[in-house]
Design an enzyme around this catalytic site. Structure first.
Site, PDB file in Angstrom:
ATOM      1  N   ASP A 116      39.159  10.571  39.650  1.00 50.97           N
ATOM      2  CA  ASP A 116      39.921   9.344  39.893  1.00 50.97           C
ATOM      3  C   ASP A 116      39.451   8.260  38.931  1.00 50.97           C
ATOM      4  OD1 ASP A 116      41.243  10.530  42.024  1.00 50.97           O
ATOM      5  OD2 ASP A 116      39.935   9.660  43.543  1.00 50.97           O
TER       6      ASP A 116
ATOM      7  N   HIS B 268      43.301  16.964  40.968  1.00 51.83           N
ATOM      8  CA  HIS B 268      42.264  16.087  40.425  1.00 51.83           C
ATOM      9  C   HIS B 268      40.927  16.816  40.397  1.00 51.83           C
ATOM     10  CE1 HIS B 268      44.550  12.234  41.864  1.00 51.83           C
ATOM     11  NE2 HIS B 268      45.255  12.979  41.027  1.00 51.83           N
TER      12      HIS B 268
ATOM     13  N   HIS C 241      37.494  11.093  44.267  1.00 46.47           N
ATOM     14  CA  HIS C 241      37.405  12.272  43.407  1.00 46.47           C
ATOM     15  C   HIS C 241      36.672  11.864  42.127  1.00 46.47           C
ATOM     16  CE1 HIS C 241      41.552  13.769  45.089  1.00 46.47           C
ATOM     17  NE2 HIS C 241      40.554  14.050  45.920  1.00 46.47           N
TER      18      HIS C 241
ATOM     19  N   HIS D 182      40.487  11.412  47.945  1.00 45.92           N
ATOM     20  CA  HIS D 182      41.001  10.588  46.854  1.00 45.92           C
ATOM     21  C   HIS D 182      40.713   9.124  47.176  1.00 45.92           C
ATOM     22  CE1 HIS D 182      43.575   9.258  43.608  1.00 45.92           C
ATOM     23  NE2 HIS D 182      44.185   8.448  44.454  1.00 45.92           N
TER      24      HIS D 182
ATOM     25  N   ARG E 230      53.937  13.514  35.995  1.00 47.27           N
ATOM     26  CA  ARG E 230      52.955  13.439  34.908  1.00 47.27           C
ATOM     27  C   ARG E 230      53.672  13.164  33.595  1.00 47.27           C
ATOM     28  NH1 ARG E 230      48.928  18.230  37.196  1.00 47.27           N
ATOM     29  NH2 ARG E 230      48.987  17.433  39.314  1.00 47.27           N
TER      30      ARG E 230
ATOM     31  N   HIS F 194      41.972  16.007  35.573  1.00 45.45           N
ATOM     32  CA  HIS F 194      42.396  17.124  36.419  1.00 45.45           C
ATOM     33  C   HIS F 194      41.509  18.347  36.180  1.00 45.45           C
ATOM     34  CE1 HIS F 194      46.274  15.626  38.224  1.00 45.45           C
ATOM     35  NE2 HIS F 194      45.930  14.639  37.407  1.00 45.45           N
TER      36      HIS F 194
ATOM     37  N   HIS G 222      50.176   9.268  34.785  1.00 42.37           N
ATOM     38  CA  HIS G 222      51.278   9.411  35.738  1.00 42.37           C
ATOM     39  C   HIS G 222      52.307   8.285  35.572  1.00 42.37           C
ATOM     40  CE1 HIS G 222      49.468  12.595  38.258  1.00 42.37           C
ATOM     41  NE2 HIS G 222      48.319  12.045  37.875  1.00 42.37           N
TER      42      HIS G 222
ATOM     43  N   HIS H 225      44.184  10.126  35.710  1.00 39.69           N
ATOM     44  CA  HIS H 225      43.232  11.029  36.356  1.00 39.69           C
ATOM     45  C   HIS H 225      42.763  12.147  35.437  1.00 39.69           C
ATOM     46  CE1 HIS H 225      46.006   9.692  39.695  1.00 39.69           C
ATOM     47  NE2 HIS H 225      44.842   9.202  40.084  1.00 39.69           N
TER      48      HIS H 225
END
Length: 176
Positions: A112, A92, A109, A100, A167, A76, A150, A74
């Site tokens: 995403d 995000h 998002h 999401h 993360r 952020h 992630h 993602h």
């Protein structure tokens, strides 16, 4: 007034407006992210972003992942990897205020991205196009934002994170 002259002026104005719209996202703008491991992780990698007009080509290689596993990926909100666990990047990137979801499939998002799939050696190599992010311009610009890998796969439903877990690696997306 001469109708041909009026039509010529009108055509010129339409062309100028169209070009001005494209100038917000000039093809060829580039950005890159050098992923560094978060505390306790060994995940590293590089990702490049190249604006191609209406879309962005995203490509890269990420190492140190769980072999054969899928990992959430993602963009952020904040370009800040100072916390050691990647949490300083915030949530995000979501300027549109959408739920999401799955990249390229309905609402999601802006940040995403498609999940990464590591091979048997824990390496994910990827190339895809995104029509929701931009390199430069004002709308959905990712330059200066955080990029996170992630530990777990994104389930594409859990709000607002996709239940992708801790993360593993963090980067700040920088213009080139």
């Amino acid at each position: 007034m001469n109708p041909r002259f009026t039509l010529s002026i009108l055509s010129s104005l339409v062309a100028a407006v169209a070009l001005a719209g494209c100038a917000s996202y000039p093809a060829g703008n580039r950005a890159a992210a050098k992923l560094e491991p978060t505390r306790g992780s060994t995940t590293t990698g590089t990702v490049t972003f190249v604006q191609t007009g209406g879309g962005v080509q995203v490509s890269g290689e990420i190492r140190g992942l769980k072999p054969g596993a899928e990992h959430g990926f993602h963009i952020h909100e904040k370009g800040d990897c100072s916390s050691g666990d990647g949490m300083s990047t915030g949530g995000h990137f979501n300027p549109g205020g959408k739920a999401h979801g799955h990249h390229g499939m309905g609402d999601h998002h802006t940040g995403d991205l498609p999940s990464l799939k590591a091979d048997a050696n824990g390496v994910a190599t990827f190339h895809f196009e995104s029509s929701t992010i931009r390199v430069g311009g004002t709308d959905n610009n990712i330059v200066g934002r955080g990029l996170i890998v992630h530990r777990d796969p994104d389930d594409y439903k859990t709000q607002p994170t996709g239940n992708a877990g801790p993360r593993l690696a963090c980067a700040v997306i920088a213009a080139q």
